[in-house]
Design a protein around this motif. Structure first.
Motif, PDB file in Angstrom:
ATOM      1  N   ARG B  46       0.878  -1.100  -0.332  1.00 44.82           N
ATOM      2  CA  ARG B  46      -0.411  -0.567  -0.165  1.00 44.82           C
ATOM      3  C   ARG B  46       0.773   1.187   0.265  1.00 44.82           C
ATOM      4  O   ARG B  46       0.598   2.356  -0.854  1.00 44.82           O
ATOM      5  CB  ARG B  46      -0.994   0.305   0.987  1.00 44.82           C
ATOM      6  N   ARG B  47       2.189   1.366   0.968  1.00 47.01           N
ATOM      7  CA  ARG B  47       3.034   2.546   1.033  1.00 47.01           C
ATOM      8  C   ARG B  47       3.222   2.876  -0.406  1.00 47.01           C
ATOM      9  O   ARG B  47       3.507   3.831  -0.397  1.00 47.01           O
ATOM     10  CB  ARG B  47       3.692   2.313   2.132  1.00 47.01           C
ATOM     11  N   ILE B  49       2.561   1.880  -3.370  1.00 43.04           N
ATOM     12  CA  ILE B  49       1.546   1.854  -4.758  1.00 43.04           C
ATOM     13  C   ILE B  49       1.578   3.995  -4.040  1.00 43.04           C
ATOM     14  O   ILE B  49       0.969   4.662  -5.039  1.00 43.04           O
ATOM     15  CB  ILE B  49       0.414   1.605  -4.911  1.00 43.04           C
ATOM     16  N   ALA B  50       1.136   4.821  -3.113  1.00 43.45           N
ATOM     17  CA  ALA B  50       0.565   5.682  -3.190  1.00 43.45           C
ATOM     18  C   ALA B  50       2.066   6.521  -2.996  1.00 43.45           C
ATOM     19  O   ALA B  50       1.497   7.505  -3.137  1.00 43.45           O
ATOM     20  CB  ALA B  50       0.523   5.831  -1.477  1.00 43.45           C
ATOM     21  N   ALA B  51       2.938   5.659  -2.893  1.00 41.95           N
ATOM     22  CA  ALA B  51       3.993   7.218  -3.340  1.00 41.95           C
ATOM     23  C   ALA B  51       4.043   6.911  -4.691  1.00 41.95           C
ATOM     24  O   ALA B  51       5.194   7.731  -4.908  1.00 41.95           O
ATOM     25  CB  ALA B  51       5.596   5.906  -2.696  1.00 41.95           C
ATOM     26  N   GLY B  52       3.967   6.608  -5.548  1.00 46.50           N
ATOM     27  CA  GLY B  52       3.622   6.962  -6.742  1.00 46.50           C
ATOM     28  C   GLY B  52       3.775   5.969  -7.948  1.00 46.50           C
ATOM     29  O   GLY B  52       4.388   5.365  -8.470  1.00 46.50           O
ATOM     30  N   VAL B  71      -6.769  -2.231  -3.344  1.00 42.88           N
ATOM     31  CA  VAL B  71      -5.945  -1.770  -3.919  1.00 42.88           C
ATOM     32  C   VAL B  71      -5.832  -1.956  -5.061  1.00 42.88           C
ATOM     33  O   VAL B  71      -5.837  -1.761  -6.855  1.00 42.88           O
ATOM     34  CB  VAL B  71      -4.529  -2.493  -3.220  1.00 42.88           C
ATOM     35  N   SER B  74      -8.085  -0.664  -8.041  1.00 39.61           N
ATOM     36  CA  SER B  74      -7.397   1.027  -8.099  1.00 39.61           C
ATOM     37  C   SER B  74      -6.001   1.468  -9.561  1.00 39.61           C
ATOM     38  O   SER B  74      -5.691   1.479  -9.994  1.00 39.61           O
ATOM     39  CB  SER B  74      -6.484   1.541  -7.537  1.00 39.61           C
TER      40      SER B  74
END
Lengths: 271, 271
Positions: B46-47, B49-52, B71, B74
């Motif tokens: 998750r982290r 992917i959230a970081a781009g 996730v 998305s």
């Protein structure tokens, strides 16, 4: 003086102490049954012997007999010499440090004995990971903690990986194991120790600001869950290491137990 | 939305990104060649992917598709679903966390960009061990270090084990890699950073007493040898963590780099 014996078979029964070092369950029962533990590498072997542990045997590549000559002169135990392939066959992995010793455990001192002259102690509750226990011993010894107290279920500091990670510090710092998880913190309090419970809870007193008095004991909890509520309640004060507010909101909100222990020990010893 | 594909063979070529995770040399060349890295476990995925980081693919046991459903909705990438035996066949060991993601690296920002708004930074010189790099990132992020600068040869924070040990903190703290080991500390000095070199040398200034000014950079050296003499000489001040005199005489005279980094970061951030 040690007697040298060349071994060429990984299944030689005289090497049973060194069998399958990676098999945690096998090793636990083997070591408990025989009251032994293993030290790895020249420096750690020297420290274990200097700490008074009787030597059952040693096992090493021939290149290590010269650097350890003075040690081998002083012990009365067999020294098994093997090539690297045989060593790996016995232990189950390449023995980079080239020398192993099997040593006898000594009876641990009672709690009262390790507390008698101590002013700053750690109390470890139910740590599971041997590398963490070794790392905390190394750090505590280097910074000057006087003694360590283990909960009844805390991982064994003489398990091979703990000894190795500690760099032998498990032989440099006195430690005892509680017999009663529920009641034995009372013995520390009766001895005049202020009990400080380390928690990630940011509402607790920052470790730097905690009132310690003449004698202080820092309680550290297990890797996953931290201290039990019983020990948190028994403590005189709950202490924390302040985290960055930004990190908290990004979810990077905790230190591992060895990093937290290092920071807390440093604060414990500064005063 | 991701597409689900069941895989039953450990040699399925579509799983090449996940092959033999324990083979350090193979992984290094594979990851460099394809500009990829792996994240393990729900939280770290998750982290990342959230970081781009764009997702190349995911590989997981079927029990992980539900917890990661949001996730998977998305991302536009294949999701390979396999049983535990196939997973272990691909990776070479039991995948306890049950879910892996292969992600694309992003270009690292230039040194000037990560320094721009930073007041407290770490500079890592030639660390070798990925677990140590991950541990230092986790600690730095939790305590509030603003940025990390890596020497040209320092171990990769996106190597699998570093990502894992950091618990995803490698995605939470900006970092850059120097291009010139010899000269790039000059860029920090020109930006107004006081350079503090951490050393075990007890003649150095205790870390707690170091003058830091508005901007300070803490230099940490490699596991075996510490900082090079060039970096020690470049620093404005040499700082140390005071050891116990008793421990020094007992030969237990050093902290490992992660414990030292934890204590030093705490002191760096307290002011």
């Amino acid at each position: 003086m040690a007697s040298f014996l060349t071994v060429t078979s990984a299944t030689d029964p005289r090497l049973a102490d060194y069998t399958r070092l990676r098999d945690v369950n096998l090793r636990r029962s083997l070591e408990a049954e025989h009251g032994l533990f293993l030290a790895e590498g020249e420096k750690v072997i020297r420290r274990a012997i200097a700490a008074g542990h009787p030597v059952r045997s040693l096992l090493m590549a021939s290149r290590w007999t010269a650097p350890l000559a003075d040690v081998l002169d002083s012990v009365d135990a067999p020294v098994y010499v093997a090539d690297d392939a045989t060593l790996e066959g016995v232990t189950g992995f390449p023995v980079h440090r080239g020398a192993l010793a099997s040593l006898e455990r000594l009876p641990l001192p009672p709690l009262a004995a390790v507390l008698r002259d101590a002013r700053r102690v750690l109390v470890l509750e139910d740590l599971v990971d041997h590398a963490n226990v070794g790392s905390i011993f190394r750090c505590a010894a280097a910074l000057g903690v006087d003694a360590i107290v283990l909960s009844p279920r805390c991982a064994d500091p003489l398990y091979r990986r703990a000894v190795k990670v500690s760099m032998g510090a498990v032989f440099a710092i006195p430690y005892a194991r509680m017999t009663n998880w529920h009641d034995d913190l009372g013995e520390l309090r009766a001895a005049g120790f202020t009990l400080l419970a380390l928690t990630p809870d940011q509402a607790a007193t920052p470790m730097d600001k905690a009132a310690m008095g003449d004698r202080a004991a820092l309680l550290l909890g297990s890797e996953g869950d931290g201290l039990t509520s019983h020990w948190l309640d028994e403590a005189d004060e709950r202490v924390c290491i302040p985290m960055s507010p930004g990190a908290m909101s990004a979810g990077v909100d905790s230190l591992n137990v060895t990093a937290a222990a290092a920071i807390a020990c440093h604060a414990l010893l500064r005063r």
